[in-house]
Design an enzyme around this catalytic site. Structure first.
Site, PDB file in Angstrom:
ATOM      1  N   PHE A  16     -18.343   2.363  31.340  1.00 20.09           N
ATOM      2  CA  PHE A  16     -17.642   3.410  30.608  1.00 20.09           C
ATOM      3  C   PHE A  16     -17.136   2.876  29.272  1.00 20.09           C
ATOM      4  O   PHE A  16     -16.927   1.679  29.102  1.00 20.09           O
ATOM      5  CB  PHE A  16     -16.473   3.945  31.438  1.00 20.09           C
ATOM      6  CG  PHE A  16     -16.934   4.611  32.706  1.00 20.09           C
ATOM      7  CD1 PHE A  16     -17.410   5.908  32.682  1.00 20.09           C
ATOM      8  CD2 PHE A  16     -16.930   3.918  33.904  1.00 20.09           C
ATOM      9  CE1 PHE A  16     -17.869   6.514  33.835  1.00 20.09           C
ATOM     10  CE2 PHE A  16     -17.373   4.518  35.073  1.00 20.09           C
ATOM     11  CZ  PHE A  16     -17.845   5.817  35.033  1.00 20.09           C
ATOM     12  N   CYS A  17     -16.925   3.813  28.351  1.00 15.69           N
ATOM     13  CA  CYS A  17     -16.450   3.525  27.003  1.00 15.69           C
ATOM     14  C   CYS A  17     -15.264   2.557  27.063  1.00 15.69           C
ATOM     15  O   CYS A  17     -14.360   2.767  27.868  1.00 15.69           O
ATOM     16  CB  CYS A  17     -16.041   4.827  26.322  1.00 15.69           C
ATOM     17  SG  CYS A  17     -15.573   4.636  24.600  1.00 15.69           S
ATOM     18  N   PRO A  18     -15.313   1.512  26.274  1.00 17.32           N
ATOM     19  CA  PRO A  18     -16.234   1.184  25.183  1.00 17.32           C
ATOM     20  C   PRO A  18     -17.351   0.213  25.570  1.00 17.32           C
ATOM     21  O   PRO A  18     -18.075  -0.268  24.698  1.00 17.32           O
ATOM     22  CB  PRO A  18     -15.308   0.536  24.164  1.00 17.32           C
ATOM     23  CG  PRO A  18     -14.348  -0.248  25.015  1.00 17.32           C
ATOM     24  CD  PRO A  18     -14.123   0.637  26.234  1.00 17.32           C
ATOM     25  N   ASP A  43     -22.607   7.118  30.965  1.00 21.51           N
ATOM     26  CA  ASP A  43     -21.363   7.591  30.368  1.00 21.51           C
ATOM     27  C   ASP A  43     -21.665   8.660  29.314  1.00 21.51           C
ATOM     28  O   ASP A  43     -22.336   8.377  28.322  1.00 21.51           O
ATOM     29  CB  ASP A  43     -20.622   6.420  29.727  1.00 21.51           C
ATOM     30  CG  ASP A  43     -19.272   6.790  29.145  1.00 21.51           C
ATOM     31  OD1 ASP A  43     -18.888   7.978  29.199  1.00 21.51           O
ATOM     32  OD2 ASP A  43     -18.594   5.884  28.636  1.00 21.51           O
TER      33      ASP A  43
END
Length: 79
Positions: A16-18, A43
């Site tokens: 997931f981000c980042p 994501d």
């Protein structure tokens, strides 16, 4: 899509981000200028982040495919 369509692959599924873009930033250096990096991600934020990454650093987003919860990008490394 076969392995002959790209030179290097980054599998960012489950991240997931980042993290996907951080990994992309490192992995793009494994691609020769003009070569293609295939990114596989799950994501949804990559649909925003990866095009911005390419635009900011001058790489070409060759294609983007989305199906169900899987996102696949082909990125041509800038010269």
């Amino acid at each position: 899509m076969s392995a002959s369509d790209y030179d290097v692959e980054l599998d960012a599924r489950g991240l997931f981000c980042p993290e996907p873009v951080m990994m992309l930033h490192n992995r793009i250096n494994d691609v020769e200028p003009g070569g293609i990096l295939r990114v596989i991600a799950t994501d949804p934020s990559t649909t925003r982040d990866i095009p911005r990454f390419c635009q900011f650093l001058g790489h070409e987003l060759v294609s983007h495919q989305a199906s169900d919860d899987l996102f696949i990008y082909l990125i041509r490394r800038a010269e």
